[in-house]
Design an enzyme around this catalytic site. Structure first.
Site, mmCIF file in Angstrom:
data_model
loop_
_atom_site.group_PDB
_atom_site.id
_atom_site.type_symbol
_atom_site.label_atom_id
_atom_site.label_comp_id
_atom_site.label_asym_id
_atom_site.label_seq_id
_atom_site.Cartn_x
_atom_site.Cartn_y
_atom_site.Cartn_z
ATOM 1 N N SER A 303 -42.662 -30.288 -44.492
ATOM 2 C CA SER A 303 -41.910 -29.132 -44.279
ATOM 3 C C SER A 303 -40.783 -28.867 -44.572
ATOM 4 O O SER A 303 -39.657 -29.356 -44.149
ATOM 5 C CB SER A 303 -42.790 -27.914 -42.409
ATOM 6 O OG SER A 303 -41.671 -28.121 -42.159
ATOM 7 N N ASP A 304 -40.522 -27.880 -44.464
ATOM 8 C CA ASP A 304 -38.949 -27.035 -45.074
ATOM 9 C C ASP A 304 -38.489 -26.717 -43.979
ATOM 10 O O ASP A 304 -39.193 -26.418 -43.192
ATOM 11 C CB ASP A 304 -39.002 -26.426 -46.328
ATOM 12 C CG ASP A 304 -37.484 -26.281 -46.763
ATOM 13 O OD1 ASP A 304 -36.729 -26.987 -45.973
ATOM 14 O OD2 ASP A 304 -36.893 -26.030 -48.096
ATOM 15 N N TRP A 305 -37.258 -26.055 -43.948
ATOM 16 C CA TRP A 305 -36.393 -26.359 -42.803
ATOM 17 C C TRP A 305 -37.345 -24.111 -41.959
ATOM 18 O O TRP A 305 -37.799 -23.354 -42.799
ATOM 19 C CB TRP A 305 -35.416 -25.187 -43.227
ATOM 20 C CG TRP A 305 -34.605 -24.800 -42.004
ATOM 21 C CD1 TRP A 305 -33.752 -23.778 -41.582
ATOM 22 C CD2 TRP A 305 -32.785 -25.777 -41.662
ATOM 23 N NE1 TRP A 305 -33.085 -23.908 -40.038
ATOM 24 C CE2 TRP A 305 -32.974 -24.770 -40.711
ATOM 25 C CE3 TRP A 305 -32.973 -26.771 -42.123
ATOM 26 C CZ2 TRP A 305 -31.834 -26.197 -39.702
ATOM 27 C CZ3 TRP A 305 -31.913 -27.578 -41.018
ATOM 28 C CH2 TRP A 305 -31.710 -26.871 -40.202
#
Ligand code: BGC
Length: 760
Positions: A303-305
């Site tokens: 995932s991203d942040w």
């Protein structure tokens, strides 16, 4: 012939062997996963930021210089067995600190206190930008303007070498999102507007990063970003919704990812925004059906942040955090960038609950963890999580710096040169202007030593800014520098103001030529949002005031994206687009300005003339109609895609086709063009081949780039370049959203030459 056959046999044998190894690694990954408990499996999917492991003060702030907190190390890695870490803390670290941290982290695995090594990832997006002394290249937007695949591969190789030297085996790069919204704060991280160019350059970067074997001390795992549609937010602001019809998604946004998968990329990061109302992190169709299914992606998706959480907190789709985890993992996400210390326990527990309640199946969990372990095995982390420092004698070497400079030399693009204003003569007196000429931060942009890249205290020692590069080139008496304008952040927005205008005018009267460096504040992601592409007033005003003196003005644009310079373009005699050329960009720029090197950069995007009108080179005919002139002249960019001048002149001739008709299956046409260097100096020319479909069931593009080659030409040298046209080059996504071929007439064009052929 015999040798060729032997080569073929060896090639086939090598391929079979590689497949065998991959097969046996997969088998090994599966058997490792089999022996993990559910909790251990879930922990493999958890990624935390380095800060989560660092000592903090009473207020919870990280203590600097940073030190690992032994207790947290034991708790997170030994007891909770989390699988991945990422990032740098607030700022760049030296090689020694990186290695000390990584040795401590890997030490836990090496002393057999856990069964599985950590995979550590970092954003080394334009070289090893988070290691002191790492070699900094142009940002991707500049790299794409080189149109040089070999340079892209070399940049990947050097970045991999230096990143792995620090103990980090995973790079969150390349960005493969297309640059089609110049307002978007991360435009500079893209490889431009065209899917063919971005696919080719992106694949070259992946090959450079990953090398021929991921377990080599000089390779890193590449992470494709950000799957998919992130770069096309309607509002232009970061992480806001995109609306992309399936046709456009398939034809424009997906191909660069497919090319990177085919080049061997084994990890991917997901788009933080939403496409057609569906957040990237829960888009099962894109993630599972298309990426893992259709494209055959064997790696893992991170995932991203904090983005699983955001399915609940931002996107307002999941009613709670548990549902967010279920949606994301079931959509095909394999690892969560949680990434804060404060949230990891909740992530592990809720994931476990969801699993026990049957909301996430064993098959899905095992698949996610197998993919992660497979990548760890490919990287050789189980055998050698980190190689000895003495294997990296070339870290930050002159040779690496020379390649970074070469990348800058080949990217910097000459857009205008009236009356041979350039090259400058070493006898001319130069007034150099612009805040951006006096600080490395403006030529590096964000993701340089710090996230936003605005703090100059970490600038690379001994790398030259533009002012210093001029000082190295000409006698002190021939150079005068004035700021002319100041560029800062005011309440987090870019702010520009004239500085000492009357002094600047007086100095200008005493010089032969004026070089004005224009630029932007470094910025990325949400802090980098802007509201207009117009260049800030003070920079425009400075040029307007100067032109009243009648001296030749040379504009140098340090732009991460095109900024509108329509009003000052006619006031300048020469214009150079330098993009964000990196630490060695200034010496490259100055060598080019003085004619010691020749320009060969070509725009990888359509440079707009107006703030409100966005045009791309593959517009359709309807976009050309003007109600003002009643002609087909509405498309009116400042400079077109693929444009870039040089100090020499090339001529094209003899466009020929081996035949003018082709059938759909197993057929091809060989197109040839002759290119000559008619000038007095050597140069590099980018031969760009476009195809136009005359009529099609979906309104066809004006033209589409299908092939390019960057060639070297000495004075008076001539080369013949070939492009083999295959039926697949004529495909487009039709009414039913499938790639199709339609018979009809096509135009092939290269420079000003055109020829037609047809498909039966
Ligand atoms: C960015 C990613 C980056 C990640 C880790 C995110 O905010 O969107 O591009 O790789 O942070 O630093």
């Amino acid at each position: 012939m015999k040798t060729f056959l032997l080569f073929l046999i060896l090639f086939a044998f090598n391929k079979i062997q590689a497949q065998d190894t991959d097969k046996s690694l997969l088998k090994r990954a599966k058997s490792i996963v089999k022996n993990l408990s559910v909790k251990e499996k879930i922990a493999q999917t958890c990624q935390l930021t380095l800060d989560a492991l660092l000592k903090t003060n009473d207020q919870g702030q990280v203590i600097t210089p940073i030190v690992l907190d032994e207790k947290k190390l034991v708790q997170l890695i030994e007891q909770d067995k989390i699988g991945s870490l990422l990032n740098v803390s607030a700022n760049t670290l030296d090689l020694k600190t990186w290695r000390t941290i990584l040795e401590q982290i890997h030490g836990i695995y090496l002393s057999k206190r856990v069964k599985i090594p950590i995979i550590y990832g970092v954003d080394a997006i334009h070289g090893a930008n988070y290691i002191v002394g790492g070699t900094l290249f142009p940002q991707e937007i500049g790299l794409s303007a080189t149109w040089n695949l070999e340079l892209a591969r070399k940049m990947g190789m050097i970045t991999a070498y230096e990143t792995r030297a620090s103990g980090v085996p995973w790079n969150f790069s390349p960005v493969l999102d297309l640059g089609r919204k110049a307002l978007w704060s991360r435009y500079f991280e893209t490889l431009g507007e065209d899917q063919h160019l971005a696919s080719e350059m992106g694949a070259a970067l992946v090959k450079g990063y990953q090398g021929s074997a991921l377990n080599s001390p000089y390779s890193v795992l590449s992470c494709m970003k950000h799957f998919v549609g992130y770069s096309y937010p309607n509002s232009g602001r970061d992480r806001t919704p995109a609306w992309i019809p399936e046709r456009q998604m398939k034809e424009l946004f997906l191909p660069s990812f497919k090319a990177a998968v085919d080049a061997g990329a084994l990890s991917v990061m997901i788009n933080s925004g939403s496409v057609n109302g569906i957040p990237g992190h829960m888009n099962k169709n894109l993630l599972t059906n298309i990426l893992k299914g259709e494209f055959g992606f064997k790696g893992f998706a991170v995932s991203d942040w904090e983005d699983i959480r955001m399915l609940h907190t931002v996107h307002k789709i999941a009613e709670n955090q548990k549902e967010a985890i279920v949606l994301a993992i079931n959509a095909g996400l394999d690892m969560s960038m949680v990434p804060y210390y404060g949230n990891y326990r909740e992530y592990l527990d809720l994931f476990h609950e969801a699993f026990m309640e049957g909301k996430i199946s064993k098959t899905r969990l095992d698949d996610a963890v197998t993919r992660i372990i497979y990548a760890k095995l490919k990287l050789g982390l189980f055998e050698t999580p980190m190689y000895p420092l003495d294997q990296y004698p070339d870290f930050g070497s002159k040779e690496f710096q020379a390649t970074a400079k070469q990348a800058a030399l080949e990217s910097i693009t000459l857009l205008k040169n009236d009356k041979q204003t350039l090259p400058l003569k070493k006898s001319e007196k130069i007034l150099l202007l612009g805040a951006v000429a006096d600080n490395l931060i403006f030529q590096n942009g964000s993701w340089t030593h710090t996230w936003q890249g605005v703090d100059s205290s970490f600038n690379t020692q001994n790398a030259l800014n533009i002012k210093q590069a001029f000082q190295n080139k000409i006698a002190p008496s021939l150079l005068k520098y004035e700021k002319g304008y100041e560029l800062t952040l005011l309440n987090n927005w870019e702010n520009c103001a004239l500085v000492d205008l009357s002094k600047v005018i007086e100095e200008a009267k005493l010089c032969d030529k004026i070089v004005v460096c224009l630029g932007e504040m470094p910025a990325t992601e949400k802090p980098g949002d802007i509201r207009s592409l117009n260049l800030c007033e003070a920079q425009l005003k400075l040029v307007e005031e100067l032109q009243t003196l009648g001296k030749p003005i040379i504009l140098v644009c340090l732009f991460g994206r095109p900024r509108i310079i329509r009003t000052i373009e006619p006031l300048a005699s020469a214009i150079v687009n330098a993009y964000l050329p990196g630490d060695y960009g200034s010496s490259a720029l100055v060598d080019l300005l003085y004619g010691e090197e020749n320009f060969s950069g070509k725009l990888s995007y359509t440079f707009p003339k107006y703030d409100g009108v966005m045009e791309h080179y593959d517009y359709v005919n309807a976009e050309t109609l003007s109600g003002k002139t009643n002609k087909n002249d509405a498309i009116d960019p400042q400079w077109p895609f693929g444009f870039g001048m040089s100090y020499t002149s090339y001529s094209y001739s003899n466009l020929s086709l081996s035949k003018t008709s082709m059938v759909r299956e197993n057929d091809s046409i060989i197109a040839k063009i002759t290119v000559s260097n008619n000038g007095k100096i050597a140069g590099k020319e980018v031969v760009q081949w476009f195809i136009t479909d005359e009529y099609a069931s979906i309104s066809p593009a004006n033209k589409k780039l299908k092939y390019f080659e960057k060639i070297d030409l000495l004075p008076n040298q001539t080369k013949t370049i070939e492009f083999v046209i295959h039926p697949s080059d004529l495909k487009f996504v039709g009414e039913n959203n499938e790639w199709i071929l339609e018979k009809g007439n096509f135009i092939i064009s290269v420079e000003n030459f055109k020829s037609t052929f047809n498909l039966d």
